[in-house]
Design a protein around this motif. Structure first.
Motif, PDB file in Angstrom:
ATOM      1  N   ILE A 202     -32.810 -47.508  28.126  1.00 57.82           N
ATOM      2  CA  ILE A 202     -31.655 -46.731  28.569  1.00 57.82           C
ATOM      3  C   ILE A 202     -30.752 -47.655  29.377  1.00 57.82           C
ATOM      4  O   ILE A 202     -31.120 -48.112  30.457  1.00 57.82           O
ATOM      5  CB  ILE A 202     -32.078 -45.520  29.421  1.00 57.82           C
ATOM      6  CG1 ILE A 202     -33.014 -44.602  28.619  1.00 57.82           C
ATOM      7  CG2 ILE A 202     -30.851 -44.748  29.892  1.00 57.82           C
ATOM      8  CD1 ILE A 202     -33.578 -43.455  29.428  1.00 57.82           C
ATOM      9  N   SER A 203     -29.573 -47.917  28.838  1.00 53.37           N
ATOM     10  CA  SER A 203     -28.615 -48.809  29.501  1.00 53.37           C
ATOM     11  C   SER A 203     -27.417 -48.066  30.070  1.00 53.37           C
ATOM     12  O   SER A 203     -26.673 -48.636  30.876  1.00 53.37           O
ATOM     13  CB  SER A 203     -28.127 -49.877  28.511  1.00 53.37           C
ATOM     14  OG  SER A 203     -27.725 -49.289  27.287  1.00 53.37           O
ATOM     15  N   ASP A 283     -29.167 -48.953  22.797  1.00 51.93           N
ATOM     16  CA  ASP A 283     -27.984 -48.128  22.597  1.00 51.93           C
ATOM     17  C   ASP A 283     -26.827 -48.981  22.101  1.00 51.93           C
ATOM     18  O   ASP A 283     -26.407 -49.936  22.756  1.00 51.93           O
ATOM     19  CB  ASP A 283     -27.611 -47.456  23.923  1.00 51.93           C
ATOM     20  CG  ASP A 283     -26.410 -46.526  23.795  1.00 51.93           C
ATOM     21  OD1 ASP A 283     -26.108 -46.094  22.673  1.00 51.93           O
ATOM     22  OD2 ASP A 283     -25.779 -46.242  24.828  1.00 51.93           O
ATOM     23  N   SER A 284     -26.303 -48.641  20.935  1.00 50.36           N
ATOM     24  CA  SER A 284     -25.231 -49.438  20.349  1.00 50.36           C
ATOM     25  C   SER A 284     -23.942 -49.351  21.154  1.00 50.36           C
ATOM     26  O   SER A 284     -23.097 -50.246  21.082  1.00 50.36           O
ATOM     27  CB  SER A 284     -24.969 -48.997  18.903  1.00 50.36           C
ATOM     28  OG  SER A 284     -24.697 -47.606  18.849  1.00 50.36           O
ATOM     29  N   ALA A 285     -23.779 -48.287  21.948  1.00 55.12           N
ATOM     30  CA  ALA A 285     -22.539 -48.106  22.701  1.00 55.12           C
ATOM     31  C   ALA A 285     -22.548 -48.838  24.033  1.00 55.12           C
ATOM     32  O   ALA A 285     -21.505 -49.317  24.480  1.00 55.12           O
ATOM     33  CB  ALA A 285     -22.281 -46.622  22.940  1.00 55.12           C
ATOM     34  N   THR A 286     -23.704 -48.920  24.690  1.00 56.23           N
ATOM     35  CA  THR A 286     -23.745 -49.485  26.047  1.00 56.23           C
ATOM     36  C   THR A 286     -24.756 -50.600  26.220  1.00 56.23           C
ATOM     37  O   THR A 286     -24.776 -51.251  27.274  1.00 56.23           O
ATOM     38  CB  THR A 286     -24.076 -48.390  27.084  1.00 56.23           C
ATOM     39  OG1 THR A 286     -25.415 -47.913  26.866  1.00 56.23           O
ATOM     40  CG2 THR A 286     -23.107 -47.221  26.985  1.00 56.23           C
ATOM     41  N   GLY A 287     -25.612 -50.830  25.235  1.00 51.77           N
ATOM     42  CA  GLY A 287     -26.655 -51.842  25.372  1.00 51.77           C
ATOM     43  C   GLY A 287     -26.096 -53.253  25.245  1.00 51.77           C
ATOM     44  O   GLY A 287     -25.519 -53.617  24.220  1.00 51.77           O
ATOM     45  N   ALA A 288     -26.282 -54.061  26.273  1.00 49.21           N
ATOM     46  CA  ALA A 288     -25.775 -55.431  26.250  1.00 49.21           C
ATOM     47  C   ALA A 288     -26.531 -56.260  25.218  1.00 49.21           C
ATOM     48  O   ALA A 288     -27.727 -56.044  24.956  1.00 49.21           O
ATOM     49  CB  ALA A 288     -25.934 -56.068  27.629  1.00 49.21           C
TER      50      ALA A 288
END
Length: 608
Positions: A202-203, A283-288
């Motif tokens: 969880i990012s 997470d493709s939206a927020t994962g670095a």
């Protein structure tokens, strides 16, 4: 009155880029690099970043919430979307930085055209894996080389960079959250099993806050605690966060469902997440991109996709919906008191944009429940209203003048809900053109509010409803019609939105804004915004499940700017019914003079 939660000092200036870009270029040369990408991002892709991560503003002077600078040895550009084109042109040294409008050229296209066979660096903690893929394609097209920076070169030339935030973590009561953290973790595990995933990183701090029923204060205007969580399909989750931020009460509650580890142990804990070779969702939206590297280094298989919590969080439960209604009613009382004050005071020529912000925040503070504003208030009079995301400063402050429109877009954070409302007010007599444009925006707003659509419909499919009255006059606006809203969380919450890019199906329980607008550069701006709740609709004879919207926001529209002849019978009926509902909901909470003002402000349109 003094605003608690907002500042009007503009500490950024075009001179920042003049001084600081050469420092960055010297550091890049020292490292054998030819360029560097500076996004407006932190390690979590947050909308509001802590001061320690506000690198784009420090380097360039641009203070908008979205943008990317690309600094090469001999040229540089800053790419911004339509909300910020005017603002960027005012805030950056345009002799040093070319302002590029996103609708015409994105950052990758600029790189592909300008980089050539050179080495371009990026910070893997500030870009998603997809973002790095896009950069790599652009750099390859240019014949260059993309290089991940071991440490951020900008940080090396930022001598007084602020420390990371350490605001205290508090619990969100279960009576407001509507579901225990343990139950949410159970639902999350079911989703992981369904997708055959062995774990989740969880990012997104919003998802972190929602899952564990915690709130914080690490970023402005959104009650978030920055950190990560690692959730295996089996076994206890790990909350990776500075323990100094976690109160004893919050720590005890978190300890019932998860372990707590300091940030220094992130890589070590990822190495223990799931079985060797297991699939770990990033997470493709927020994962670095850096997280993906840690998962790969641990011998796990990164799975790039949506964090299941994002959709879970978007669909509000009964307690969250009740909280939203209570927050909107409370906010409506404050807004109505404010609109009366504005109507009685602005014509005297004594109200400035800053004074208008301070007054509104004061009325909200008077509720006794205000925790923060949900974003810096947009307080734009006359030509400043045409700047979509205008933020007044002491340098730009101007008086609300006669014959002008005043646009005020604001919101509040209450423990039981987050609000966001925009009203456009005439100061004195509006022109015929203003009335025409205002009414066309209102017609679009009403079209969304009255929309009925089948289950499975996305925001993109109804976005045009809001634009049609403007299109018919050859007009449009360059932002989405609506965004999702959190529950005492972010005022901009995904994945749902009403926009040309809104591909997620709207579901009962989601809350979105309804905010069409029109902006005439150098003259005025118009935006009309309410929040709406997606709900099921019973239609006799319907052959499939249907949905519609319940309008949650309660505050009058300015009838002085409405051209009744442009409204059809159904639109007039909606406006009258909405205003009657506002009177009924708010009148008991108002003093007699304000109640009388509201009765006049919400009179039937035929009497306007």
């Amino acid at each position: 009155m003094t605003a608690q939660f907002q500042s009007f000092d503009d500490l950024a200036s075009p001179a920042q880029g003049t001084r600081r870009i050469p420092l960055l270029r010297a550091e890049l040369a020292r490292r054998g690099l030819d360029g560097f990408v500076v996004p407006r991002a932190d390690e979590h892709q947050s909308e509001y970043v802590p001061p320690s991560a506000d690198r784009l503003a420090w380097l360039t002077g641009f203070t908008g919430s979205a943008g990317t600078a690309i600094v090469l040895a001999d040229r540089a550009a800053i790419v911004v979307d339509g909300r910020y084109t005017l603002q960027a042109g005012q805030q950056v040294d345009t002799g040093l930085l070319t302002v590029v409008r996103l609708a015409e050229t994105n950052a990758e296209a600029w790189i592909a055209a300008e980089l050539g066979p050179r080495r371009l660096a990026y910070d893997p903690w500030l870009h998603t894996a997809k973002g790095v893929d896009d950069l790599a394609k652009a750099v390859t097209k240019a014949g260059g080389t993309l290089v991940p920076a071991e440490t951020n070169p900008l940080d090396a030339v930022w001598p007084d960079r602020p420390p990371p935030p350490h605001a205290p973590v508090v619990l969100q009561p279960e009576e407001l959250a509507g579901e225990s953290a343990g139950a949410k973790i159970g639902r999350l595990r079911e989703a992981l099993a369904k997708d055959r995933l062995d774990g989740l990183v969880i990012s997104d701090p919003q998802n972190l806050a929602w899952l564990f029923n915690i709130r914080g204060g690490d970023v402005a205007h959104t009650p978030l605690a920055l950190g990560y969580a690692l959730v295996p399909r089996e076994g206890r989750p790990i909350l990776v966060m500075d323990p100094r931020k976690i109160s004893n009460e919050a720590g005890a509650a978190i300890g019932d469902v998860a372990e707590i580890a300091p940030p220094a142990r992130l890589a070590e804990e990822i190495a223990r997440l799931g079985p060797e070779g297991g699939a770990i969702r990033i997470d493709s939206a927020t994962g670095a991109a850096a997280l993906l590297g840690l998962v790969e280094a641990a011998g796990r298989r990164p799975d790039r996709g949506a964090d299941p919590l994002t959709l879970m969080k978007a669909v509000k439960n009964a307690a969250e919906i009740a909280g939203a209604r209570a927050a909107q009613r409370r906010d409506g009382v404050a807004m109505t008191r404010y609109l009366r004050w504005l109507a009685e005071t602005a014509p005297s020529g004594s109200v400035t944009e800053i004074g208008a912000v301070e007054a509104l925040e004061g009325f909200r503070r008077d509720t006794g429940h205000l925790k923060d504003v949900s974003f810096p208030t947009i307080s734009g009079s006359g030509p400043n209203g045409a700047i979509v995301h205008y933020r007044v400063t002491r340098a730009s402050d101007r008086t609300l003048g006669p014959g002008e429109l005043f646009l005020v877009d604001s919101g509040a954070q209450y423990r039981d809900g987050t609000t966001d409302i925009t009203r456009t007010i005439a100061v004195g007599e509006p022109s015929a053109e203003m009335r025409d444009r205002f009414t066309r925006v209102l017609k679009g707003h009403i079209a969304i509010a009255r929309a009925v659509f089948p289950k499975g419909t996305s925001g993109a499919q109804i976005d045009a409803f809001a634009r049609r009255p403007l299109w018919e006059a050859g007009l449009d606006f360059d932002h989405g019609t609506g965004h999702g809203i959190g529950s005492y969380l972010s005022v901009h919450e995904g994945p749902q939105r009403i926009s040309k890019l809104g591909g997620v199906a709207l579901e009962p329980g989601m809350i979105v804004s309804n905010e069409p607008g029109y902006y005439k550069t150098g003259a005025y701006g118009i935006r009309l915004e309410n929040l709406v709740l997606v709900e099921a609709r019973e239609i006799e004879g319907a052959e499939r499940p249907m949905l519609g919207f319940e309008t949650l926001t309660l505050a009058p529209f300015d009838l002085a700017v409405v051209e009744p002849a442009l409204l059809d019978a159904d639109e007039r009926a909606w406006l009258d019914a909405y205003h009657a509902r506002v009177r009924e909901a708010l009148s008991d909470e108002l003093d007699e003079p304000t109640r009388a003002w509201l009765a006049q402000a919400t009179r039937p349109i035929a009497s306007a």
